[in-house]
Design a protein around this motif. Structure first.
Motif, PDB file in Angstrom:
ATOM      1  N   THR A 144       0.831  -1.207   0.000  1.00  0.00           N
ATOM      2  CA  THR A 144       0.000   0.000   0.000  1.00  0.00           C
ATOM      3  C   THR A 144       0.863   1.253   0.000  1.00  0.00           C
ATOM      4  O   THR A 144       0.609   2.210  -0.755  1.00  0.00           O
ATOM      5  CB  THR A 144      -0.922   0.016   1.234  1.00  0.00           C
ATOM      6  N   TYR A 145       1.910   1.253   0.821  1.00  0.00           N
ATOM      7  CA  TYR A 145       2.792   2.421   0.888  1.00  0.00           C
ATOM      8  C   TYR A 145       3.499   2.673  -0.444  1.00  0.00           C
ATOM      9  O   TYR A 145       3.512   3.802  -0.950  1.00  0.00           O
ATOM     10  CB  TYR A 145       3.840   2.236   1.989  1.00  0.00           C
ATOM     11  N   MET A 146       4.098   1.616  -1.026  1.00  0.00           N
ATOM     12  CA  MET A 146       4.851   1.817  -2.269  1.00  0.00           C
ATOM     13  C   MET A 146       3.934   2.225  -3.417  1.00  0.00           C
ATOM     14  O   MET A 146       4.310   3.015  -4.282  1.00  0.00           O
ATOM     15  CB  MET A 146       5.643   0.559  -2.609  1.00  0.00           C
ATOM     16  N   GLY A 147       2.724   1.675  -3.439  1.00  0.00           N
ATOM     17  CA  GLY A 147       1.770   2.100  -4.464  1.00  0.00           C
ATOM     18  C   GLY A 147       1.390   3.557  -4.312  1.00  0.00           C
ATOM     19  O   GLY A 147       1.320   4.320  -5.287  1.00  0.00           O
ATOM     20  N   ALA A 148       1.147   3.976  -3.071  1.00  0.00           N
ATOM     21  CA  ALA A 148       0.796   5.370  -2.816  1.00  0.00           C
ATOM     22  C   ALA A 148       1.966   6.300  -3.117  1.00  0.00           C
ATOM     23  O   ALA A 148       1.774   7.436  -3.587  1.00  0.00           O
ATOM     24  CB  ALA A 148       0.354   5.534  -1.366  1.00  0.00           C
ATOM     25  N   LEU A 149       3.195   5.829  -2.874  1.00  0.00           N
ATOM     26  CA  LEU A 149       4.380   6.617  -3.197  1.00  0.00           C
ATOM     27  C   LEU A 149       4.451   6.881  -4.702  1.00  0.00           C
ATOM     28  O   LEU A 149       4.766   8.002  -5.133  1.00  0.00           O
ATOM     29  CB  LEU A 149       5.638   5.873  -2.741  1.00  0.00           C
ATOM     30  N   ALA A 150       4.141   5.853  -5.495  1.00  0.00           N
ATOM     31  CA  ALA A 150       4.133   6.030  -6.950  1.00  0.00           C
ATOM     32  C   ALA A 150       3.049   7.021  -7.369  1.00  0.00           C
ATOM     33  O   ALA A 150       3.262   7.867  -8.244  1.00  0.00           O
ATOM     34  CB  ALA A 150       3.910   4.679  -7.631  1.00  0.00           C
ATOM     35  N   MET A 151       1.881   6.937  -6.747  1.00  0.00           N
ATOM     36  CA  MET A 151       0.794   7.855  -7.070  1.00  0.00           C
ATOM     37  C   MET A 151       1.167   9.297  -6.709  1.00  0.00           C
ATOM     38  O   MET A 151       0.832  10.241  -7.428  1.00  0.00           O
ATOM     39  CB  MET A 151      -0.481   7.438  -6.332  1.00  0.00           C
ATOM     40  N   GLU A 152       1.890   9.457  -5.610  1.00  0.00           N
ATOM     41  CA  GLU A 152       2.322  10.790  -5.211  1.00  0.00           C
ATOM     42  C   GLU A 152       3.330  11.353  -6.209  1.00  0.00           C
ATOM     43  O   GLU A 152       3.265  12.535  -6.595  1.00  0.00           O
ATOM     44  CB  GLU A 152       2.943  10.739  -3.816  1.00  0.00           C
ATOM     45  N   THR A 153       4.273  10.512  -6.649  1.00  0.00           N
ATOM     46  CA  THR A 153       5.315  10.952  -7.572  1.00  0.00           C
ATOM     47  C   THR A 153       4.757  11.264  -8.955  1.00  0.00           C
ATOM     48  O   THR A 153       5.140  12.247  -9.595  1.00  0.00           O
ATOM     49  CB  THR A 153       6.408   9.874  -7.695  1.00  0.00           C
TER      50      THR A 153
END
Length: 596
Positions: A144-153
């Motif tokens: 969940t964190y890494m997916g959200a990090l990609a969405m933020e970037t």
């Protein structure tokens, strides 16, 4: 943060989201007036075909952990990180032939359930609690964190909003529809994952070679310009940073096998797809199909990471490599497709983890301890409630992972603490007639303490080698306790007929002894020690252990009272499977030869 998406990208991504959500909800529908049974909800009513199994296996496995984490490791370490994918392909062949037939024939729902039937409820509960903790606090949170990090970037969406959005999206159809909705949407997810991933690789290589030069020219340029990133086997003196994570020959001979057998053979959210097969034959074919897909994954996730290193080798965090490529090099439209691939990987993995978390809690905790006579309706309800609680916990914990440099390696190391014990306990349960509950219980209890003891006692030792040494110690413990506990053996068994294939035990012990001698001599020879030859000690222990199991199965009639009766016919495979398995081995040999 400003979004890198154009209107066309949003349209493509919206189409993906609509298709997946619509498909998931459509499949989730039950017949009017008919309640879902536990088998339907947790095992898709045992209806999966080989291609659905293979696709769902890979969709469940390939997540942000690979797209973000493994690309980041490709950026930092190079092609060597592909060992996880390539050894996994070989492991799937063994699992398809020897493990999955037994699980299916014994009508197993969960891995802890198998342990309860083979050993005791205590061993089962210990592993059930462990897997629940890992799924909720490691897997669900990290993906969940890494997916959200990609969405933020890429999209400019604040991290917390991305975390909540991914949890809600993946939870809607998986919580409502169960494994059937997860598995059949995974077939579509794999299409987006592979096509979108290959397009990303194409564009990244084209950018490396010069826009318009094509992927072949780009790969040649990348290979020459980042040569240090194209060695599978790292030497300790020339690349000590890489050796710490990928210790030379250790990625062929050592703990990498424990990671893969533990993950692919006994990990609920992966093996559950095989358990839901129409038949043993379909399950075997499905895992073989998954092996071929697995060999393709480094092209989709590792090569882009190396390309990002070539294009910009000063990223603050290695795990920014894949989002960096998507945000800066993908043209309009392609960026939307590439992000759809990433989203497919994230959502499919989350959905599988959610379903398996609810399955383990319901089958292995709720039913035996809280409601032994639970109806199908109550089991499905508890499963759904469990999924909601697990997702909620993950949403709150995920933001705490923001300081990780290489999330993929972090996850591998800390889940690897338990894999030596997992592999030994399950392997004994499947194949060693004399293995006792006491041996399994002590092996399980000592796994984590030994892992932490080696970590703090030998902090400079590569973690993969530490895992191998823990395995060696646990093999010794399990063997000693099994023979010391032989008073519980009984001759009142059905195991008086001993298959001829067990007579290969002496050969296995011979191979183990030779491997041990090679390791003992090799650690005193500089160039072998520089390559991490000590990793062969784990291989030696594994062959000796298998040899002891096969020899005692043949020589000793007495067995543990809960020992499995295995039909050797279950292990037979057809010509098509055998040719496919040989194909996997040949391809892997070529890959290791080219990138040695």
């Amino acid at each position: 943060m400003e979004s890198a998406f154009a209107t066309l990208d949003w349209v493509i991504f919206a189409v993906y989201a609509f298709v997946i959500l619509g498909m998931g909800l459509f499949i989730s529908r039950g017949k009017k007036g008919v309640e879902k049974t536990a088998q339907d909800y947790f095992l898709a009513n045992k209806s999966l075909t080989w291609w659905a199994i293979g696709a769902s296996l890979i969709a469940a496995n390939i997540s942000a952990e690979q797209f973000i984490g493994m690309s980041g490791s490709g950026y930092a370490l190079g092609i060597g990180i592909a060992c996880y994918e390539w050894i996994a392909a070989a492991s799937l062949i063994v699992i398809a032939k020897y493990f999955i037939p037994i699980f299916i024939e014994k009508k197993i729902y969960t891995m802890p359930q198998f342990l309860a039937e083979r050993y005791s409820r205590g061993v089962s509960t210990a592993f059930a609690i462990f897997w629940l903790l890992v799924y909720v606090f490691v897997n669900l949170t990290s993906v969940t964190y890494m997916g959200a990090l990609a969405m933020e970037t890429i999209l400019g969406i604040p991290l917390m909003y991305g975390i909540i959005g991914l949890a809600v999206f993946s939870g809607i159809y998986s919580i409502y529809g169960g494994l059937k909705a997860v598995a059949w949407t995974d077939v579509i997810q794999v299409f987006f994952l592979v096509v979108g991933g290959l397009v990303t690789t194409y564009v990244a290589l084209d950018a490396v070679g010069g826009v318009g030069s094509g992927p072949v020219k780009g790969f040649q340029t990348l290979f020459e310009g980042a040569r240090d990133h194209f060695h599978m086997i790292a030497e300790q003196d020339t690349r000590p940073d890489v050796f710490l994570d990928l210790p030379g020959l250790g990625i062929i001979l050592g703990g990498i096998w424990l990671t893969n057998f533990g993950y692919w053979g006994f990990n609920q959210y992966i093996i559950q797809k095989g358990l839901a097969a129409k038949s043993v034959k379909e399950a075997k074919r499905g895992l073989l199909f998954g092996a071929y897909l697995k060999m393709l994954i480094p092209l989709i996730v590792v090569i882009p990471g190396i390309a990002a290193f070539y294009l910009k080798n000063d990223l603050e965090i290695a795990d920014q490599a894949y989002p960096y490529l998507l945000a800066n090099y993908m043209p309009v439209g392609v960026r939307g497709l590439a992000f759809a691939a990433l989203s497919a990987a994230i959502v499919s993995s989350l959905a599988s983890m959610i379903n398996s978390t609810s399955t383990i809690f319901t089958v292995d905790i709720y039913k035996p301890y809280f409601n032994k006579n639970a109806s199908d309706k109550s089991q499905v309800l508890v499963g759904r409630i469990t999924a909601v609680v697990a997702l909620t916990i993950a949403v709150f914990i995920a933001p705490m992972l923001q300081n990780l440099e290489q999330a993929f390696q972090y996850i591998q190391e800390y889940t690897g603490f338990i894999y030596p014990g997992v592999v030994i306990v399950f392997f004994m349960g499947l194949f060693w007639r004399q293995a006792t509950n006491k041996a399994a219980l002590w092996t399980a209890l000592l796994t984590l303490p030994l892992g932490f003891a080696f970590k703090f006692g030998f902090p400079d030792m590569p973690w993969m080698m530490r895992m191998g040494y823990v395995f060696v110690v646990l093999v010794l413990v399990a063997t000693i306790i099994t023979f010391a506990n032989k008073k519980v053996w009984t001759t009142d068994t059905k195991h008086t007929v001993r298959p001829a294939y067990m007579r290969s035990g002496y050969a296995m012990m011979g191979i183990g002894a030779v491997a041990a001698v090679i390791g003992g001599v090799g650690v005193n020879i500089y160039f072998l020690n520089n390559l991490g030859i000590e990793s062969i000690f784990m291989l030696a222990a594994a062959f000796l252990f298998v040899g002891i199991i096969l020899v005692t199965n043949e020589k000793i009639i007495a067995a543990d009272k809960k020992a499995l009766e295995i039909n050797p016919e279950s292990f037979k495979t057809g010509t098509g499977f055998n040719i496919g398995a040989v194909g996997v081995v040949v391809i892997l040999a070529l890959l290791y030869g080219v990138f040695w």
